[in-house]
Write an enzyme that holds these catalytic residues in place. Structure first.
Site, PDB file in Angstrom:
ATOM      1  N   SER A 272       0.932  -1.409  -0.278  1.00  8.81           N
ATOM      2  CA  SER A 272       0.184  -0.026   0.091  1.00  8.81           C
ATOM      3  C   SER A 272       0.738   1.261  -0.137  1.00  8.81           C
ATOM      4  O   SER A 272       0.343   2.367  -0.748  1.00  8.81           O
ATOM      5  CB  SER A 272      -0.939  -0.193   1.313  1.00  8.81           C
ATOM      6  OG  SER A 272      -1.965  -1.196   1.150  1.00  8.81           O
TER       7      SER A 272
ATOM      8  N   LYS B  38      -8.601  -5.778  11.806  1.00  7.59           N
ATOM      9  CA  LYS B  38      -9.761  -5.445  10.914  1.00  7.59           C
ATOM     10  C   LYS B  38     -11.233  -5.419  11.869  1.00  7.59           C
ATOM     11  O   LYS B  38     -12.145  -4.963  11.330  1.00  7.59           O
ATOM     12  CB  LYS B  38      -9.948  -6.295   9.807  1.00  7.59           C
ATOM     13  CG  LYS B  38      -8.797  -6.125   8.834  1.00  7.59           C
ATOM     14  CD  LYS B  38      -9.096  -6.890   7.453  1.00  7.59           C
ATOM     15  CE  LYS B  38      -8.155  -6.614   6.397  1.00  7.59           C
ATOM     16  NZ  LYS B  38      -8.278  -7.448   5.226  1.00  7.59           N
TER      17      LYS B  38
ATOM     18  N   ASP C 151     -12.875  -5.011   1.006  1.00 12.44           N
ATOM     19  CA  ASP C 151     -12.386  -6.322   0.838  1.00 12.44           C
ATOM     20  C   ASP C 151     -13.340  -6.840  -0.230  1.00 12.44           C
ATOM     21  O   ASP C 151     -13.040  -7.683  -0.945  1.00 12.44           O
ATOM     22  CB  ASP C 151     -11.878  -7.042   1.818  1.00 12.44           C
ATOM     23  CG  ASP C 151     -10.826  -6.842   2.694  1.00 12.44           C
ATOM     24  OD1 ASP C 151      -9.516  -6.093   1.851  1.00 12.44           O
ATOM     25  OD2 ASP C 151     -10.361  -6.807   3.751  1.00 12.44           O
TER      26      ASP C 151
ATOM     27  N   ALA D 141     -12.508 -19.838   6.911  1.00 13.21           N
ATOM     28  CA  ALA D 141     -13.654 -19.102   7.554  1.00 13.21           C
ATOM     29  C   ALA D 141     -13.214 -17.988   8.476  1.00 13.21           C
ATOM     30  O   ALA D 141     -13.625 -17.510   9.553  1.00 13.21           O
ATOM     31  CB  ALA D 141     -14.249 -20.169   8.448  1.00 13.21           C
ATOM     32  N   GLY D 142     -12.119 -17.251   8.059  1.00 11.95           N
ATOM     33  CA  GLY D 142     -11.653 -16.098   8.699  1.00 11.95           C
ATOM     34  C   GLY D 142     -11.964 -14.841   8.319  1.00 11.95           C
ATOM     35  O   GLY D 142     -13.172 -15.057   7.657  1.00 11.95           O
TER      36      GLY D 142
ATOM     37  N   ALA E  25     -10.975 -12.615   5.746  1.00 12.40           N
ATOM     38  CA  ALA E  25     -11.021 -12.690   4.430  1.00 12.40           C
ATOM     39  C   ALA E  25     -12.370 -13.532   3.772  1.00 12.40           C
ATOM     40  O   ALA E  25     -12.890 -13.037   2.812  1.00 12.40           O
ATOM     41  CB  ALA E  25      -9.573 -13.082   3.645  1.00 12.40           C
TER      42      ALA E  25
ATOM     43  N   GLY F 208      -4.642 -13.596  -6.374  1.00 12.48           N
ATOM     44  CA  GLY F 208      -4.998 -12.543  -5.281  1.00 12.48           C
ATOM     45  C   GLY F 208      -4.845 -11.463  -5.639  1.00 12.48           C
ATOM     46  O   GLY F 208      -5.309 -10.411  -4.988  1.00 12.48           O
TER      47      GLY F 208
END
Ligand code: NAP
Length: 454
Positions: free
Chosen positions: A214, A261, A297, A318-319, A321, A424
């Site tokens: 970034s 996040k 996202d 299952a997190g 993202a 990605g």
């Protein structure tokens, strides 16, 4: 010097702009007046004869003609809804948002001859348009000034103090800021803002975040758009401390990454509906001392898969993202199954969005047109893949959210099996275009972001 005033009608842009221009001894450009001159008729007449679209096209021409102007520019209330206008206004300029409560605005513009922009009663129109334009106003601005009960001269004085770098911190706050900058290893940022009081700051909040692309991307985009901004890294183990430091700096926005996040949400003034539904914020816009949380996202997953609307999809993991991915896929009317090595986590995520769930080993039994991989497996230096070519069917779309290396073992396996593959980096590119727009009000194309990352 270029000073730009944006905000809804009735927030005092013209009166404040005239005073400011006078005090700074520079010209004042009122874009509405310039549109009238170009059209040879008053704005209500432009609307009556040609409609709003024609007015917007003229306004666009006028703002483009002021791209390199020196002076104070007062804009029409809807000008910042066009990101091309924002790019021109921002170029080598400082943008101030003048704000006021809907009731105050309604009272100020009552009796005006300007045509309504909707069929709503006037007070309702103000509330509705303010809500619709909120993100555009907050994004386009470098600073926000509440005009409420203040006189135009008082507002102009506040802007002058900010331009001259006189509106600083209290001594105790300055000591706290410098102490934190020292702890974060950001002495260079302190030197930069002391040397240059007009500089604005953005940064990535994470721990660790040294790997993030970034800073490179944003600093190149700021230079490309002639913006007086610097993007840095806020690497620290506590999201609350990062937010505190951001509040002590002239911060406009934050990108938020692992592991903050969710944590960061407790430190913000507002969170939008998408971020609240996903349960994570990856973008913070700061304006007028308030912090607004968003999630881009999910848009980074949605855009590259928009051509697969209505498909059957599997999400692996299952997190955080995965939650953004499930939200994106459901928004594309896909039937989603969440598979995870921890079935409870898969169940919790799936049930939030009315999806099916199971263990990773159940992949073979699920018929899927789309596979989204949202675990760190295959991320450098890991060379594993959760799926082999034999697990995949030709024609399936495989989107691996892992982006280091650029070609992951899963992408290689999917290509071997004849699948459509999406790396990605595409999630990063698309989430970044949306994030840049929220923080700056400027629309960038995915192609420009890819070019800046190269
Ligand atoms: P997270 O919240 O920590 O979730 C990780 C998920 O992966 C969990 O479901 C975890 O399962 C699972 N997992 C971890 N190790 C595993 C293994 N060895 N085998 C099977 N499952 C495993 O992380 P996240 O934020 O969702 O990130 C996941 C991936 O997405 C990361 O690689 C990250 O780089 C990538 N990502 C990419 C972008 C982009 O812009 N492209 C953006 C965000 C994230 P347990 O619950 O069982 O631990």
């Amino acid at each position: 010097m270029k000073v730009v005033l944006v905000g809804f009608r009735g927030t005092g842009k013209t009166s404040v702009g005239r005073i400011l221009a006078n005090r700074l001894r520079v010209p004042f450009y009122d874009t509405d007046a310039l549109v009238e001159r170009r059209a040879g008729m008053p704005i209500p007449e432009i609307f009556r004869q040609y409609g709003e679209a024609h007015f917007r096209a003229l306004e666009r021409e006028v703002i483009a003609s002021l791209r390199t102007a020196e002076g104070v520019i007062g804009t029409g209330g809807g000008a910042v809804c066009d990101p091309a206008n924002v790019a021109d206004l921002r170029r080598h300029g400082t943008v101030f948002l003048l704000s006021a409560a809907p009731e105050v605005i309604h009272e100020r513009i009552a009796g005006s001859d300007r045509p309504g922009l909707t069929d709503l009663p006037p007070a309702e129109e103000v509330r509705t348009l303010l809500a619709q334009r909120k993100n555009a106003y907050l994004g386009a601005a470098d600073a926000c000034i509440y005009t409420g009960t203040r006189t135009p001269a008082g507002v102009a004085e506040t802007i002058l103090r900010q331009i001259r770098g006189e509106a600083g911190l209290f001594p105790a706050e300055r000591r706290e800021r410098d102490g934190l900058l020292g702890k974060f290893g950001l002495e260079t940022v302190r030197e930069m803002i002391e040397r240059d009081p007009g500089l604005l700051v953005c940064g990535i909040a994470g721990n660790p975040c040294a790997h993030s692309k970034s800073p490179l991307l944003y600093n190149r985009l700021f230079a490309h758009f002639g913006m007086h901004y610097h993007y840095t890294r806020f690497e620290w183990p506590d999201a609350g401390v990062i937010v505190r430091l951001a509040n002590l700096l002239p911060t406009k926005g934050l990108s938020v990454t692992i592991p903050f996040k969710t944590d960061v949400m407790g430190h913000l003034d507002e969170t939008d509906d998408h971020a609240a539904a996903i349960g994570a914020v990856n973008t913070v816009v700061r304006c007028g001392g308030r912090m607004y949380g968003h999630n881009t996202d999910w848009l980074g997953v949605r855009a590259p898969l928009a051509h697969r609307q209505g498909a059957r999809a599997v999400v692996l993991g299952a997190g955080g993202a995965a939650a953004a991915a499930v939200y994106a896929l459901v928004s594309l009317d896909m039937d989603v199954t969440v598979l995870s090595r921890t079935p409870d986590a898969a169940q919790r995520l799936a049930e939030r969005f009315g999806c099916l769930w199971g263990r990773l080993e159940e992949f073979k039994g699920v018929d899927a047109d789309v596979v989204v991989h949202a675990t760190p497996v295959g991320m450098e230096p890991d060379t594993r893949s959760l799926l082999a070519p034999g697990d995949l069917e030709r024609g399936t779309t495989v989107f691996d959210l892992v982006y280091t290396p650029p070609e992951t073992p899963l992408i290689r396996a999917a290509r071997e099996a004849g699948c459509e593959t999406i790396p990605g980096t595409e999630m990063f590119v698309h989430q970044a275009t949306e994030q840049f727009r929220l923080i700056t009000g400027i629309a960038v194309s995915p192609a420009l972001v890819r070019e800046m990352l190269a």
